[in-house]
Design a protein around this motif. Sequence first.
Motif, PDB file in Angstrom:
ATOM      1  N   LYS A   1       4.480   5.537  -5.505  1.00  4.47           N
ATOM      2  CA  LYS A   1       4.550   5.456  -6.956  1.00  4.47           C
ATOM      3  C   LYS A   1       3.553   6.404  -7.618  1.00  4.47           C
ATOM      4  O   LYS A   1       3.845   7.051  -8.623  1.00  4.47           O
ATOM      5  CB  LYS A   1       4.282   4.019  -7.413  1.00  4.47           C
ATOM      6  CG  LYS A   1       4.635   3.757  -8.870  1.00  4.47           C
ATOM      7  CD  LYS A   1       4.531   2.274  -9.188  1.00  4.47           C
ATOM      8  CE  LYS A   1       4.914   2.007 -10.651  1.00  4.47           C
ATOM      9  NZ  LYS A   1       4.825   0.562 -10.985  1.00  4.47           N
ATOM     10  N   LYS A   2       2.344   6.504  -7.009  1.00  2.00           N
ATOM     11  CA  LYS A   2       1.316   7.400  -7.548  1.00  2.00           C
ATOM     12  C   LYS A   2       1.541   8.854  -7.138  1.00  2.00           C
ATOM     13  O   LYS A   2       0.904   9.760  -7.664  1.00  2.00           O
ATOM     14  CB  LYS A   2      -0.072   6.965  -7.052  1.00  2.00           C
ATOM     15  CG  LYS A   2      -0.534   5.609  -7.551  1.00  2.00           C
ATOM     16  CD  LYS A   2      -1.889   5.277  -6.936  1.00  2.00           C
ATOM     17  CE  LYS A   2      -2.386   3.906  -7.346  1.00  2.00           C
ATOM     18  NZ  LYS A   2      -3.686   3.572  -6.682  1.00  2.00           N
TER      19      LYS A   2
ATOM     20  N   ASP B   1       0.830  -1.205   0.000  1.00  3.66           N
ATOM     21  CA  ASP B   1       0.000   0.000   0.000  1.00  3.66           C
ATOM     22  C   ASP B   1       0.866   1.256   0.000  1.00  3.66           C
ATOM     23  O   ASP B   1       0.619   2.202  -0.756  1.00  3.66           O
ATOM     24  CB  ASP B   1      -0.924  -0.019   1.216  1.00  3.66           C
ATOM     25  CG  ASP B   1      -2.022   1.021   1.136  1.00  3.66           C
ATOM     26  OD1 ASP B   1      -2.544   1.251   0.023  1.00  3.66           O
ATOM     27  OD2 ASP B   1      -2.367   1.617   2.169  1.00  3.66           O
TER      28      ASP B   1
ATOM     29  N   GLY C   1      -3.200   4.395  -1.951  1.00  2.31           N
ATOM     30  CA  GLY C   1      -2.489   3.246  -2.503  1.00  2.31           C
ATOM     31  C   GLY C   1      -3.433   2.187  -3.013  1.00  2.31           C
ATOM     32  O   GLY C   1      -4.127   2.372  -4.005  1.00  2.31           O
ATOM     33  N   LEU C   2      -3.495   1.062  -2.307  1.00  4.06           N
ATOM     34  CA  LEU C   2      -4.424   0.004  -2.680  1.00  4.06           C
ATOM     35  C   LEU C   2      -5.863   0.486  -2.517  1.00  4.06           C
ATOM     36  O   LEU C   2      -6.163   1.327  -1.670  1.00  4.06           O
ATOM     37  CB  LEU C   2      -4.200  -1.221  -1.785  1.00  4.06           C
ATOM     38  CG  LEU C   2      -2.844  -1.944  -1.890  1.00  4.06           C
ATOM     39  CD1 LEU C   2      -2.762  -3.010  -0.798  1.00  4.06           C
ATOM     40  CD2 LEU C   2      -2.672  -2.567  -3.259  1.00  4.06           C
TER      41      LEU C   2
ATOM     42  N   ALA D   1       2.568   1.754  -3.344  1.00  2.00           N
ATOM     43  CA  ALA D   1       1.617   2.236  -4.353  1.00  2.00           C
ATOM     44  C   ALA D   1       1.381   3.735  -4.195  1.00  2.00           C
ATOM     45  O   ALA D   1       1.274   4.475  -5.182  1.00  2.00           O
ATOM     46  CB  ALA D   1       0.302   1.476  -4.240  1.00  2.00           C
TER      47      ALA D   1
END
Length: 324
Positions: free
Chosen positions: A102-103, A96, A108-109, A99
């Motif tokens: 990265k975004k 999570d 995240g999830l 993510a």
Amino acid sequence: MKQALICCAIAFVITAAIGPSVIRYLRKMKFGQKILEIGPKWHMNKQNIPTMGGFMFIIGIALAVILGGLITGTLSVHALAILGLSAAYGAVGLVDDYAKIKKKENAGLTPRQKLVLQILVAAVFILVLFLESDGLPSLMIPLTGISIDLPWPVYIIFAAFVIVGADNAVNLTDGIDGLAASVTVPVAVFFAAVGARIGNTGVTIFAGALAGGLLGFLIYNFNPAKVFMGDTGSLFLGGAVAGMAFACDMPLILLLVGLIYIIETLSVILQVTYFKATHGKRLFKMAPIHHHFEMCGWGEKRIVLTFTAVTIVLCLAAYFVALP
């Protein structure tokens, strides 16, 4: 309690020692926290403070459980099962957190993805309990001194609900500097004492390691925080709290010792429900409830110390009054 103190000391030393290196690494990798714009405006100065710092106490706790267990000759299936549950939830949190990074946003999830992973992890832990059991699972009712046996199908559904709920509740509590770690220290001490009282050495050594790891982490996480635990750390803690409760056959005791986690969760549920029912009105200034107190003018240290003091009182009450 000797084993718990040894594990506590090992976890504290390891966590405190590797803290600077972990923080430097997280900064180097640019694993910084992204702050929601809808949150308190003064939280924007926390933008890009390293997150995923839960790694430092996860490493400290894991090594303490293993080394402490080997040193004292008390390494048990229960200790490893709780550590496995916690680490698996920490892995979900890691995915999570990664993510989110990265975004480059605080999302995240998806809730569904996280829930599915949490249920799968809970199912594996319950399977371990089943394999270790020699009969029907027992459930202690606080304040009554009564324990009841439940059919395994009923127990499995109940356990999955409580474990996943506890994991998310601790996750919600991690909203200001040092809050989740500070509140969880007395809970860990409580379970260390309970483990010693009922003769469950596995719980005792894990709880001792948990308390030591969190105290070491608070050196860097107490306000003003130099690092955040991220979902990596908060989901690990949720698994640890739930795992200790089930290993002691007393998950309902979380209604007392984990009341702060429950209030944090209920504040979110009530806020969302009231907002929808009234078409835009709010029950609290902001949820979870620690943000409500911030909006009322409380400082982060005051909130953390108050919530921790409440948890200490509840843990003492649970130990001296609620247990048989």
